[in-house]
Design a protein around this motif. Structure first.
Motif, PDB file in Angstrom:
ATOM      1  N   TYR A  87     -38.975 -67.680   3.179  1.00 10.58           N
ATOM      2  CA  TYR A  87     -38.464 -67.500   4.541  1.00 10.58           C
ATOM      3  C   TYR A  87     -39.001 -68.579   5.471  1.00 10.58           C
ATOM      4  O   TYR A  87     -38.254 -69.157   6.268  1.00 10.58           O
ATOM      5  N   LEU A  88     -40.282 -68.859   5.358  1.00 11.75           N
ATOM      6  CA  LEU A  88     -40.894 -69.858   6.223  1.00 11.75           C
ATOM      7  C   LEU A  88     -40.282 -71.240   5.971  1.00 11.75           C
ATOM      8  O   LEU A  88     -39.893 -71.938   6.915  1.00 11.75           O
ATOM      9  N   LEU A  89     -40.174 -71.627   4.707  1.00 12.24           N
ATOM     10  CA  LEU A  89     -39.592 -72.933   4.384  1.00 12.24           C
ATOM     11  C   LEU A  89     -38.130 -73.025   4.804  1.00 12.24           C
ATOM     12  O   LEU A  89     -37.686 -74.072   5.285  1.00 12.24           O
ATOM     13  N   MET A  90     -37.381 -71.937   4.649  1.00 12.00           N
ATOM     14  CA  MET A  90     -35.980 -71.942   5.089  1.00 12.00           C
ATOM     15  C   MET A  90     -35.887 -72.093   6.607  1.00 12.00           C
ATOM     16  O   MET A  90     -35.015 -72.805   7.112  1.00 12.00           O
TER      17      MET A  90
ATOM     18  N   ILE B  90     -30.637 -73.903  -7.038  1.00 14.34           N
ATOM     19  CA  ILE B  90     -31.657 -72.867  -7.119  1.00 14.34           C
ATOM     20  C   ILE B  90     -32.205 -72.594  -5.714  1.00 14.34           C
ATOM     21  O   ILE B  90     -32.491 -73.523  -4.959  1.00 14.34           O
ATOM     22  N   SER B  91     -32.306 -71.333  -5.360  1.00 17.19           N
ATOM     23  CA  SER B  91     -32.826 -70.984  -4.037  1.00 17.19           C
ATOM     24  C   SER B  91     -34.302 -71.358  -3.952  1.00 17.19           C
ATOM     25  O   SER B  91     -34.992 -71.447  -4.979  1.00 17.19           O
ATOM     26  N   ILE B  92     -34.777 -71.561  -2.767  1.00 17.06           N
ATOM     27  CA  ILE B  92     -36.185 -71.904  -2.593  1.00 17.06           C
ATOM     28  C   ILE B  92     -37.068 -70.743  -3.069  1.00 17.06           C
ATOM     29  O   ILE B  92     -38.130 -70.955  -3.648  1.00 17.06           O
ATOM     30  N   TYR B  93     -36.620 -69.501  -2.878  1.00 18.53           N
ATOM     31  CA  TYR B  93     -37.372 -68.344  -3.365  1.00 18.53           C
ATOM     32  C   TYR B  93     -37.510 -68.391  -4.889  1.00 18.53           C
ATOM     33  O   TYR B  93     -38.614 -68.261  -5.432  1.00 18.53           O
TER      34      TYR B  93
ATOM     35  N   ASN C  72     -46.468 -63.213  10.411  1.00 15.52           N
ATOM     36  CA  ASN C  72     -45.099 -63.526  10.808  1.00 15.52           C
ATOM     37  C   ASN C  72     -44.040 -63.322   9.730  1.00 15.52           C
ATOM     38  O   ASN C  72     -42.871 -63.170  10.056  1.00 15.52           O
ATOM     39  N   TYR C  73     -44.441 -63.359   8.465  1.00 18.10           N
ATOM     40  CA  TYR C  73     -43.438 -63.310   7.416  1.00 18.10           C
ATOM     41  C   TYR C  73     -43.581 -62.132   6.463  1.00 18.10           C
ATOM     42  O   TYR C  73     -42.686 -61.866   5.699  1.00 18.10           O
ATOM     43  N   PHE C  74     -44.715 -61.449   6.466  1.00 18.70           N
ATOM     44  CA  PHE C  74     -44.832 -60.255   5.610  1.00 18.70           C
ATOM     45  C   PHE C  74     -44.311 -59.037   6.344  1.00 18.70           C
ATOM     46  O   PHE C  74     -43.586 -58.256   5.799  1.00 18.70           O
TER      47      PHE C  74
END
Length: 183
Positions: free
Chosen positions: A35-38, A65-68, A177-179
């Motif tokens: 999420y952060l990288l996106m 391929i998705s970043i995840y 912020n992301y969890f």
């Protein structure tokens, strides 16, 4: 993400408390990092200017391929520590600071991030693999991986050391912020 200069010293007790905090399982951390990288890519994609020094990290097209999934693959196959995922982000952020803007784009995030994570693994983990193996994990040739690693090390001016307080600050911000709220 923040000013990269850390001037505050942590007490031994604070270091011990932060060190002993568990981040999460690999799936949760991979999701948060994705999420952060996106988010960073979305901002970077809106910048029409390209940085010539980073063009070697550009793919010929946006990877399918998705970043995840890519992050999960890195963790599973490269067997690097979770901390390396965060340290890879910090190394990329050092470059963003150098140019004064977000450098990640959809066209370069996979290659730039995997090389930054692998550099972190080599620098910080007790166990790491040869570049030929990392190249297979990354899905690029051994020669290209070597080239990208060289480029990144030179762009970072061989400054791979990360202040522990900076690491823990990034980790806490990612968790906060992301969890709790990835959107």
């Amino acid at each position: 993400m923040q000013d990269l200069v850390s001037t505050t010293e942590l007490t031994y007790e604070q270091q011990h408390e932060l060190y002993n905090q568990q981040i999460a399982d690999n799936k949760q951390l991979s999701s948060a990092m994705a999420y952060l990288l996106m988010d960073l890519c979305e901002e970077g994609d809106n910048d029409a200017n390209n940085i010539q020094e980073l063009e070697s990290f550009n793919s010929s097209k946006i990877p399918s391929i998705s970043i995840y999934d890519y992050i999960c693959r890195i963790l599973k196959q490269a067997q690097c520590s979770q901390e390396c995922l965060i340290m890879g982000l910090i190394l990329i952020d050092k470059l963003s600071q150098k140019w004064g803007r977000i450098i990640l784009k959809s066209i370069n995030v996979h290659r730039l991030y995997v090389v930054a994570v692998m550099l972190s693994a080599k620098f910080y983990d007790d166990r790491f693999f040869q570049n030929s193996y990392y190249a297979k994990v990354a899905g690029i040739s051994h020669e290209e991986f070597n080239h990208l690693e060289r480029v990144l090390v030179f762009l970072l001016e061989f400054k791979l050391n990360i202040d522990p307080l900076l690491f823990f600050t990034y980790r806490q911000r990612i968790i906060t912020n992301y969890f709790d709220n990835p959107d």
